[in-house]
Design an enzyme around this catalytic site. Structure first.
Site, short mmCIF file in Angstrom:
data_model
loop_
_atom_site.label_atom_id
_atom_site.label_comp_id
_atom_site.label_asym_id
_atom_site.label_seq_id
_atom_site.Cartn_x
_atom_site.Cartn_y
_atom_site.Cartn_z
N HIS A 149 29.06 14.55 -13.08
CA HIS A 149 28.91 14.16 -11.72
C HIS A 149 27.49 14.07 -11.21
CE1 HIS A 149 27.89 18.71 -11.11
NE2 HIS A 149 27.28 18.10 -9.90
N HIS A 203 23.25 17.62 -17.48
CA HIS A 203 22.39 17.16 -16.27
C HIS A 203 21.03 16.90 -16.48
CE1 HIS A 203 26.06 18.20 -14.37
NE2 HIS A 203 25.69 19.45 -13.92
N ASP A 245 25.12 25.11 -19.59
CA ASP A 245 25.72 24.65 -18.42
C ASP A 245 24.87 23.33 -17.65
OD1 ASP A 245 27.76 25.29 -16.14
OD2 ASP A 245 25.92 25.73 -15.07
N GLU A 252 18.59 26.31 -7.73
CA GLU A 252 19.70 26.76 -6.79
C GLU A 252 19.24 28.04 -5.96
OE1 GLU A 252 23.87 25.93 -7.91
OE2 GLU A 252 22.90 25.61 -9.80
N LYS A 271 19.19 29.65 -11.23
CA LYS A 271 19.98 30.17 -10.03
C LYS A 271 19.26 31.35 -9.34
CE LYS A 271 24.55 28.54 -11.90
NZ LYS A 271 24.36 27.79 -10.59
#
Length: 515
Positions: free
Chosen positions: A211, A273, A268, A249, A374
């Site tokens: 995405h 990405h 992940d 994040e 994160k």
């Protein structure tokens, strides 16, 4: 005279070659979170925008015992909450919902797939009566919004009922398979999955989705580089000192402990990405805008990365895991090992940084730093191109390190835009200080299309530019597999330079990385 942006002519690259075509849009896992938060809200926004083909038929395929009306009611709540066009009228929704149907079935239940084949191929009298139409569009798009353990099963079942393309006959229309991440857990499982999918679908009909590639600011990378002569001549090792690609994040893993503890940040985020952003940033100019030309150049980037040994990977990487700290609101935040479904002795990384170089003419010797994590104090995704310092003469000789390097920042989110850092004279005194030129998408666009809108429209149009090819995925996995092997052979309590795990408090500032 310099005009305003509104006065410049528009060069529209849409030549009509790619436009969404009528199809049966089948969503497997239709009652799940992805379908409700992303897929159907994106479809509704495309419908309101006049982009969705009027003949499109949407079929939800899941195990819950619902009928068409109950499923439509559920989707109405989701679309009112998550679609950009959230304040829609009853008339708009009624027209959109009339195209949505629901087929209850277990994901491995062959009779359910046979009923789906009957619908798509116009053999279902029940569906014809429900839809008020004697036939469906000849094309079909199958969206796998399910866990990766079901990807192979669904593809096999579709092939068994004649809805695949591996045999070359799709009944006069096209068939496409959209596959979500994670695409495999490592290189071996990714290759095995590709082999299973190829039993039912040709490679050209498989759309592996990332995405991030649907984001407007990511797509702008190609336009920024190749449509501007001010950038392309300096986009090489002679002028670029280093490149930083970062995705950070403020949130922790939330309720994803079951998945995340078996994956980690490298699998992940790095494998897909970050590596995709690197490819778009460093690829050579493609021969044309055809999807395969662009994807060929991305694969060349991956092939140019050295095959590092595990020891080299340890020196080039850092890994970390957040412990108890504070969140962005200043409240106490749990540590990673305190999250649900996470092992109390877990060494899974929630922060990863990796430095690679490309063994090619354009970028040889330029360090490219890929970083993601994160539970940090800042949330941002960006690419920063650091240009070399001017020669040691004139200003550089006197100013030394206070003469800031020029840098080009492509901000993906938030504050989407581009800014250029340069040195300029301070008015009134003989001094130099860094300044910035900024371009903000929010100032020139009424809205930023959601990534899934673009990707769904492209899949319906047959434009695979923003989707990942099998050889792209496999080469990216080779990089991450080597990194994981290096970490597995090291002691998590060792120093960071030797593969140790950095324990950082939640809410920490983004760490410096120059390995």
């Amino acid at each position: 005279m310099i005009g305003t942006s509104e006065s410049y002519p528009l060069c529209n690259l849409d030549n009509g070659a790619f436009s969404p075509l009528p199809a049966v849009f089948v969503v497997f896992g239709a009652t799940g979170d992805l379908a409700h938060r992303k897929i159907f809200p994106a479809l509704f926004d495309l419908f309101v925008g006049g982009i969705l083909p009027k003949e499109l038929v949407m079929v939800g395929f899941a195990r819950k015992p619902l009928d068409d009306f109950a499923y439509r009611a559920d989707l109405k709540q989701s679309c009112s909450k998550y679609a950009r066009q959230g304040n829609f009228s009853d008339a708009q929704w009624a027209e959109f919902a009339s195209r949505i149907f629901y087929l209850p079935s277990d994901l491995d239940d062959l009779p359910g797939y046979q009923r789906l084949a009957d619908i798509i191929e116009g053999r279902s009298a029940v569906f014809s009566a429900q839809s008020g139409s004697g036939s469906c569009p000849p094309n079909a798009l199958f969206y796998l919004a399910v866990g990766p353990e079901y990807f192979g099963t669904i593809a096999e079942r579709l092939g068994q009922v004649g809805l695949g393309t591996a045999q070359g006959d799709s009944g006069g229309g096209w068939r496409r398979l959209v596959v979500e991440k994670p695409y495999g857990r490592d290189g071996v499982s990714a290759k095995a999955l590709t082999s299973i999918l190829h039993n039912s679908f040709a490679e050209k009909d498989i759309y592996r989705i990332d995405h991030y590639l649907g984001k407007e600011t990511v797509q702008n990378l190609l336009y920024l580089r190749f449509a501007n002569s001010v950038f392309e001549p300096v986009w090489n090792r002679n002028h670029i000192e280093s490149i930083d690609i970062s995705v950070f994040e403020t949130e922790g893993i939330g309720g994803r402990g079951g998945y995340y503890d078996s994956a980690g940040a490298a699998r992940d985020m790095l494998q897909n990405h970050l590596i995709q952003l690197m490819c778009l940033t460093t690829m050579e100019p493609p021969a044309g805008l055809d999807p395969e030309n662009i994807r060929d150049e991305k694969v060349k980037v991956l092939r140019s990365i050295s095959r590092y040994k595990p020891g080299d990977m340890l020196a080039r990487s850092r890994r970390g895991q957040y412990i108890r700290g504070v969140d962005e609101a200043g409240s106490e935040a749990r540590g990673y090992r305190e999250e649900a479904k996470v092992r109390s002795d877990s060494t899974t990384e929630t922060f990863v940084a990796l430095r690679v170089e490309l063994d090619n003419w354009r970028f040889s010797g330029v360090p490219i730093r890929l970083m993601t994590g994160k539970a940090f104090s800042s949330k941002f995704s960006q690419i920063v191109i650091h240009f070399r310092r001017p020669p040691v003469a004139l200003f550089a000789a006197q100013c030394g390190d206070t003469l800031i390097h020029n840098a080009l920042t492509i901000r993906i989110q938030p504050d989407e835009g581009v800014w250029l850092r340069f040195n300029a004279k301070v008015p009134g005194i003989p001094a130099i200080k860094a300044s910035e030129l900024r371009f903000s998408y929010r100032e020139v666009a009424d809205y930023m299309p959601e990534a899934y809108e673009r990707l769904i429209a492209d899949a319906l149009a047959g434009d695979s530019t923003l989707f990942i090819r099998a050889d792209e995925s496999e080469r990216a996995w080779e990089i991450v597999d080597t990194l994981e092997a290096a970490w597995n052979s090291s002691d998590a309590s060792a120093s960071q330079e030797n593969g140790g795990l950095l324990m950082y408090p939640a809410g920490s500032t983004v760490p410096e990385f120059s390995a």
